[in-house]
Each structure stands twice: as C-alpha cells, then as structure tokens.
Design a protein around this motif. Structure first.
Motif, PDB file in Angstrom:
ATOM      1  N   GLY A 117      63.816 -52.320  -5.364  1.00  0.00           N
ATOM      2  CA  GLY A 117      64.357 -52.506  -6.584  1.00  0.00           C
ATOM      3  C   GLY A 117      63.045 -52.683  -7.738  1.00  0.00           C
ATOM      4  O   GLY A 117      63.336 -52.403  -8.852  1.00  0.00           O
ATOM      5  N   TYR A 118      61.910 -52.987  -7.207  1.00  0.00           N
ATOM      6  CA  TYR A 118      60.948 -53.352  -8.104  1.00  0.00           C
ATOM      7  C   TYR A 118      59.657 -52.756  -7.818  1.00  0.00           C
ATOM      8  O   TYR A 118      58.875 -53.613  -7.990  1.00  0.00           O
ATOM      9  CB  TYR A 118      60.944 -54.957  -8.318  1.00  0.00           C
ATOM     10  CG  TYR A 118      62.282 -55.440  -8.631  1.00  0.00           C
ATOM     11  CD1 TYR A 118      62.482 -55.651  -9.931  1.00  0.00           C
ATOM     12  CD2 TYR A 118      63.003 -56.149  -7.612  1.00  0.00           C
ATOM     13  CE1 TYR A 118      63.785 -56.163 -10.232  1.00  0.00           C
ATOM     14  CE2 TYR A 118      64.386 -56.764  -7.934  1.00  0.00           C
ATOM     15  CZ  TYR A 118      64.839 -56.913  -9.031  1.00  0.00           C
ATOM     16  OH  TYR A 118      65.820 -57.387  -9.488  1.00  0.00           O
ATOM     17  N   MET A 119      59.515 -51.720  -7.121  1.00  0.00           N
ATOM     18  CA  MET A 119      58.274 -51.096  -6.996  1.00  0.00           C
ATOM     19  C   MET A 119      57.228 -51.061  -8.135  1.00  0.00           C
ATOM     20  O   MET A 119      56.200 -51.071  -8.039  1.00  0.00           O
ATOM     21  CB  MET A 119      58.329 -50.026  -5.974  1.00  0.00           C
ATOM     22  CG  MET A 119      57.134 -49.465  -5.613  1.00  0.00           C
ATOM     23  SD  MET A 119      56.106 -50.455  -4.570  1.00  0.00           S
ATOM     24  CE  MET A 119      56.731 -49.938  -2.922  1.00  0.00           C
ATOM     25  N   HIS A 120      57.993 -50.567  -9.128  1.00  0.00           N
ATOM     26  CA  HIS A 120      57.193 -50.489 -10.411  1.00  0.00           C
ATOM     27  C   HIS A 120      56.430 -51.749 -10.720  1.00  0.00           C
ATOM     28  O   HIS A 120      55.267 -51.938 -11.198  1.00  0.00           O
ATOM     29  CB  HIS A 120      57.919 -49.788 -11.675  1.00  0.00           C
ATOM     30  CG  HIS A 120      58.894 -50.964 -12.005  1.00  0.00           C
ATOM     31  ND1 HIS A 120      59.987 -51.168 -11.144  1.00  0.00           N
ATOM     32  CD2 HIS A 120      59.242 -51.888 -12.981  1.00  0.00           C
ATOM     33  CE1 HIS A 120      60.971 -52.010 -11.497  1.00  0.00           C
ATOM     34  NE2 HIS A 120      60.443 -52.550 -12.702  1.00  0.00           N
ATOM     35  N   LEU A 121      56.845 -52.913 -10.524  1.00  0.00           N
ATOM     36  CA  LEU A 121      56.415 -54.075 -10.897  1.00  0.00           C
ATOM     37  C   LEU A 121      55.426 -54.393  -9.887  1.00  0.00           C
ATOM     38  O   LEU A 121      54.267 -54.849 -10.131  1.00  0.00           O
ATOM     39  CB  LEU A 121      57.345 -55.274 -10.938  1.00  0.00           C
ATOM     40  CG  LEU A 121      58.323 -55.439 -11.846  1.00  0.00           C
ATOM     41  CD1 LEU A 121      59.303 -56.545 -11.913  1.00  0.00           C
ATOM     42  CD2 LEU A 121      57.836 -55.595 -13.382  1.00  0.00           C
ATOM     43  N   TYR A 122      55.432 -54.162  -8.613  1.00  0.00           N
ATOM     44  CA  TYR A 122      54.686 -54.248  -7.535  1.00  0.00           C
ATOM     45  C   TYR A 122      53.675 -53.756  -7.696  1.00  0.00           C
ATOM     46  O   TYR A 122      52.339 -54.211  -7.726  1.00  0.00           O
ATOM     47  CB  TYR A 122      55.100 -53.761  -6.294  1.00  0.00           C
ATOM     48  CG  TYR A 122      54.601 -53.950  -4.963  1.00  0.00           C
ATOM     49  CD1 TYR A 122      54.629 -55.256  -4.171  1.00  0.00           C
ATOM     50  CD2 TYR A 122      53.541 -53.016  -4.182  1.00  0.00           C
ATOM     51  CE1 TYR A 122      53.750 -55.201  -3.079  1.00  0.00           C
ATOM     52  CE2 TYR A 122      52.792 -53.248  -3.267  1.00  0.00           C
ATOM     53  CZ  TYR A 122      52.936 -54.428  -2.441  1.00  0.00           C
ATOM     54  OH  TYR A 122      52.360 -54.575  -1.455  1.00  0.00           O
ATOM     55  N   ARG A 123      53.586 -52.232  -8.321  1.00  0.00           N
ATOM     56  CA  ARG A 123      52.346 -51.534  -8.264  1.00  0.00           C
ATOM     57  C   ARG A 123      51.622 -51.777  -9.763  1.00  0.00           C
ATOM     58  O   ARG A 123      50.347 -51.299 -10.011  1.00  0.00           O
ATOM     59  CB  ARG A 123      52.616 -50.218  -8.158  1.00  0.00           C
ATOM     60  CG  ARG A 123      52.950 -49.850  -6.661  1.00  0.00           C
ATOM     61  CD  ARG A 123      53.169 -48.261  -6.234  1.00  0.00           C
ATOM     62  NE  ARG A 123      52.962 -47.907  -4.761  1.00  0.00           N
ATOM     63  CZ  ARG A 123      53.737 -47.396  -4.152  1.00  0.00           C
ATOM     64  NH1 ARG A 123      54.665 -46.481  -5.006  1.00  0.00           N
ATOM     65  NH2 ARG A 123      53.736 -46.986  -2.987  1.00  0.00           N
TER      66      ARG A 123
END
Length: 245
Positions: free
Chosen positions: A125-131
């Motif tokens: 759900g939040y891979m954009h935040l993770y990367r």
C-alpha cells in the motif's frame, strides 16, 4: 457514489507488484514459515509410557503426559494400581523444565508473523513512501538483521532443549524411577509419542534464519547505504551544466 469515491483512492494505492519482487516475495515466505514454526511446536502434545509389574499387577501401563511449553517436571507417573504396589510405589515426575527455550522460540515466531503482516501492508500500500523515505528502509534493515540473528539464537536454544526432552522422555527414564529398583517391582519402557513435528520446527527455524539473512541483502539495496539517491532526490543535479561551450 460517495462510498465509491471514498474507497477509490485506497484501492488505487494497492499495488501487488512488490510481492513479485525479491523484497516482497521473500517476506511472504517469511510470513508462511513463521506460521510453520509455531504451528509445529506450539500445539504439540505427547505421552511417554512404561509397563510396571509388581505384586498382583502384571504389565500395568503407566503414562505421563507432557505438552508445550514442556514443563516436564509437572508430568508425573502415578501409581500403577490402587494399592500402590503394596505401598512400594512413589510417584515419579519427569525431569526438566524447558519452557524458557520453547516459549522464546514460539513467541519470537509469533512476533515475526505480525511484523511480516505489517511489512507486507507497507510494501503493497505504501511502497512509494518506503522508497522515497530514507529512514524506513534503514529501520527495515536493522529489524531484518536482528531477526536473522534471533532466529539463530532461538532455534539453537530450542534444538538443544528438544534433545534434552527426548532424553527425559525416552527409555532412560526407567533407570531414574526409584520404585522400579525395588525388589519385586519391574519396569519396562513402552513408548513415547513421536516428535517428528518438533524436529520439523527446528528445520523451519533454520530456514527462517536463512530467509531473513538472505533478505537482508535485498533490504540493504533499498537503503541509502547502497543507493545514496534514495535519501537525496536532488542528487540528479550533481553534474554541472555544460556552460561556455
């Protein structure tokens, strides 16, 4: 219409593609194998049985039941007959308390199970935040390395405890029972519940250690330690413009 608009963005944010990458795929495997650990160890129940012969009693079955968390000192062989073999039988408790190793192993597996769920939700759900956030991958890396080490420690401790449990519930217990050494009273070891699932739990513990150790590399590749551009998005401007040509 309002409900559809409300849930639309959250559904759109879900991206299953990270589960096909090594980072997500290995996390799914870690989640599954953590279930195998507490599923094979935490639900075990067994018995060990001896045959007792004394005055008026021939080959009476005497059983001591034990289970997770393996406090064997609470399992007892009771008297084989109401007369307690003419008063010669003394109740015998199994030897050893292995609850600390067993509970450490299973509790850690449960915590890993919960962490994997949280990590998978983050990836999906939040891979954009993770990367795009330098700190989250670093935290994930620290936890991954610690988890690999704790799998080694907990599995080693549990493997040693399992070896002792097999000894404490096996044929050697006959020599430990004081009543069996008295004249006119004989004891024979009969059986003990198979511990194949407990052996599997050790194997799954080792597999988890390998998975987490290997996954540390893929998590490391997501951090700023491996790719500084993760934490410095403006680094695309490090090359000065070719002026004066």
């Amino acid at each position: 219409g309002v409900a559809g608009r409300a849930e639309g963005p959250s559904l759109a944010a879900i991206n299953l593609s990270p589960l096909l990458e090594p980072l997500g795929f290995i996390k799914v495997l870690e989640w599954i194998f953590s279930i195998f650990v507490f599923g094979t160890c935490g639900v075990y129940k067994g018995t060990t049985t001896i045959l007792v012969s004394c005055k008026g009693v021939v080959n009476k079955t005497v059983t001591a039941a034990f289970a997770y968390p393996f406090r064997l000192n609470t399992a007892v062989f009771s008297a084989p007959d109401p007369t307690r073999c003419s008063g010669t039988w003394t109740d015998f408790h199994l030897v050893g308390n292995f609850s600390s190793s067993a509970q450490f192993f299973v509790t850690f597996a449960v915590l890993v199970f919960l962490y994997c769920i949280a990590a998978l939700i983050l990836y999906v759900g939040y891979m954009h935040l993770y990367r795009n956030t330098g700190k989250i991958p670093l935290i994930d890396l620290v936890i991954t390395v610690m988890a690999a080490f704790l799998w080694l420690v907990s599995t080693s401790a549990w493997a040693k405890a399992l070896t002792d449990i097999k000894i404490s519930t096996g044929p050697s217990i006959v020599q430990e029972i004081a009543s069996c050494k008295l004249p006119g009273l004989t004891c024979l070891f009969a059986s003990v519940t198979g511990m194949g699932t407990l052996n599997l739990s050790v194997v799954f513990g080792l597999l988890n250690m390998i998975l987490w150790g290997g996954n540390a590399w893929f998590v490391y590749k997501e951090t700023s330690l491996h790719n500084p551009s993760n934490s410095t998005p403006q680094s695309s401007g490090i090359y000065p413009p070719a002026t004066g040509i």
